[in-house]
Design an enzyme around this catalytic site. Structure first.
Site, short mmCIF file in Angstrom:
data_model
loop_
_atom_site.label_atom_id
_atom_site.label_comp_id
_atom_site.label_asym_id
_atom_site.label_seq_id
_atom_site.Cartn_x
_atom_site.Cartn_y
_atom_site.Cartn_z
N CYS A 134 0.84 -1.21 0.00
CA CYS A 134 0.00 0.00 0.00
C CYS A 134 0.87 1.25 0.00
O CYS A 134 1.44 1.62 1.04
CB CYS A 134 -0.93 -0.01 1.20
SG CYS A 134 -2.01 1.44 1.27
N CYS A 137 -0.58 4.15 2.17
CA CYS A 137 -0.40 3.94 3.62
C CYS A 137 1.06 4.16 4.03
O CYS A 137 1.34 4.80 5.04
CB CYS A 137 -0.79 2.52 4.03
SG CYS A 137 -2.20 1.84 3.17
N ASP A 138 1.99 3.62 3.26
CA ASP A 138 3.39 3.55 3.73
C ASP A 138 4.38 4.42 2.97
O ASP A 138 5.53 4.54 3.38
CB ASP A 138 3.88 2.09 3.66
CG ASP A 138 3.02 1.18 4.52
OD1 ASP A 138 2.49 1.68 5.54
OD2 ASP A 138 2.88 -0.01 4.20
#
Ligand code: FAD
Ligand code: NAP
Length: 311
Positions: A134, A137-138
């Site tokens: 992701c 997200c990261d």
């Protein structure tokens, strides 16, 4: 007894919920193991949903869907469904991981799909410690650093382009010269000066220490290897359908194809009467938000007609 249980709150499940409740069906429950919205909430941008000309991230894109479908009386059970069984009286039992059993006259299966593992050494060991699926997200963890992206589909190329807004460089590793991604996306990636293509290569190993990933060894098709000293790798190598809940004693309760996708007819009816499937879980799904939503609407209309004709 519920009239309709919808399992999965992605675009397919939410569209089904909207059509069923707005169509007047009572006792419709959406089972969702996390936040509703589905996989698209992990996407950095969506720009191909008809009628939505503004490019936005997947989370913002799905927000109005939730507001809209819960307005018409859809109820939610924040539970993971573990098993679905068809009973002798034609009803279905839905078992959750908290030990509950719900009964419903009909079910729409909309559990979608999830990222596939690439299978290289270190993938599981460093998952969440430098290996990610992701970028939204990261990605921020690698601000101004170099990262690797694995895959040649739409997700890999789109997320590689997104990452270039944050990181200093992306090594795009793909096992051949041609790409599965849309040509327009490939062109965009090729024009991006921060993306270096590492083609005809796979990931041999991801290694690191207690702090996480410190490097990626790629292996070219001719056997040569190369070390990429990156602290992170994003893998986008396709999806597996989430079909475990329709497995009983290792056998699917309805017909599926060789990759486990659920077979449906044009009404999204599976081989079991009263069990419908919509979105990424079904055979030949184009794996698009617009088609998942369309499937959900079709499945809801078919389920309503099925329930009406039950005696
Ligand atoms: P999903 O979105 O997968 O939703 C399934 C839901 O079911 C999930 O919320 C999950 O938590 C829930 N669930 C699963 N199992 C259970 C269970 N046992 N119990 C309870 N709940 C369960 N498509 C586009 O059209 N345009 C794009 O730009 C685009 N970009 C993408 C970018 C990324 C990074 C990804 C991963 C996908 C992208 N897609 C895009 C594809 C699109 O997101 C999917 O095709 C779509 O989300 C499928 O919807 P769905 O409702 O079938 O399944
Ligand atoms: P995908 O289209 O299945 O592509 C997976 C890629 O990973 C392929 O390039 C494949 O290589 C490669 N791959 C597979 N296994 C590998 C392994 N073990 N090691 C190395 N490489 C491997 O998956 P996706 O990109 O996640 O897309 C899934 C679906 O969602 C598609 O239908 C896509 O169109 C859709 N989607 C759409 C959008 C959009 O509309 N904008 C955005 C994202 C996703 P090969 O090509 O050699 O097989």
């Amino acid at each position: 007894m519920l009239n309709l249980a919808i399992i999965g709150g992605g675009p397919a499940g939410l569209a089904a919920g909207l059509y069923a409740t707005r169509g007047g069906l009572k006792d419709v429950v959406l089972f969702e193991l996390g936040m509703p919205g589905g996989q698209i909430t992990g996407s950095s941008e969506i720009e191909n949903y008809p009628g939505v000309a503004t490019i936005m991230d997947g989370l913002s894109f799905m927000q109005p869907w939730l507001e809209q479908c819960f307005r018409f009386g859809l109820k939610q059970e924040s539970k993971k469904v573990v098993k679905v069984v068809k009973n002798k009286d034609q009803s279905f039992s839905i078992f959750t991981d908290s030990g509950d059993e719900f009964k419903a006259k009909a079910i729409i299966l909309a559990t979608g799909s999830e990222p596939r593992k690439a299978g290289f050494k270190g993938e599981n060991e460093f998952f969440g410690k430098g290996v990610s699926t992701c970028a939204t997200c990261d990605g921020f963890f690698y601000k101004n650093k170099e990262v690797a992206v694995l895959g040649g589909g739409d997700t890999a190329l789109e997320e590689a382009i997104y990452l270039t807004n944050i990181v200093s460089k992306v090594y795009l590793i793909h096992r051949r010269e041609g790409f599965r991604a849309a040509p327009i996306t490939v062109e965009k990636a090729k024009k991006n000066p921060k993306i270096e293509f590492v083609l005809n290569a796979v990931v041999d190993e991801v290694y690191g220490d207690k702090s996480g990933v410190t490097g990626v060894r790629v292996k070219f098709n001719d056997g040569k290897t190369k070390e990429l000293k990156v602290p992170g790798i994003f893998t986008f190598v396709g999806l597996n359908v989430r079909n475990s809940i329709i497995k009983n004693d290792d056998k699917f309760i309805c017909n599926t194809n060789e990759t486990g996708q659920v077979e449906v007819d044009l009404k999204m009816q599976t081989s079991i009467k009263g069990l419908f499937a919509a979105g990424d879980i079904r055979q030949d799904a184009p794996k698009q938000v617009v088609s998942a939503a369309g499937d959900g609407a079709v499945a809801a209309l078919s389920a309503m007609s099925y329930i009406e004709n039950l005696h």
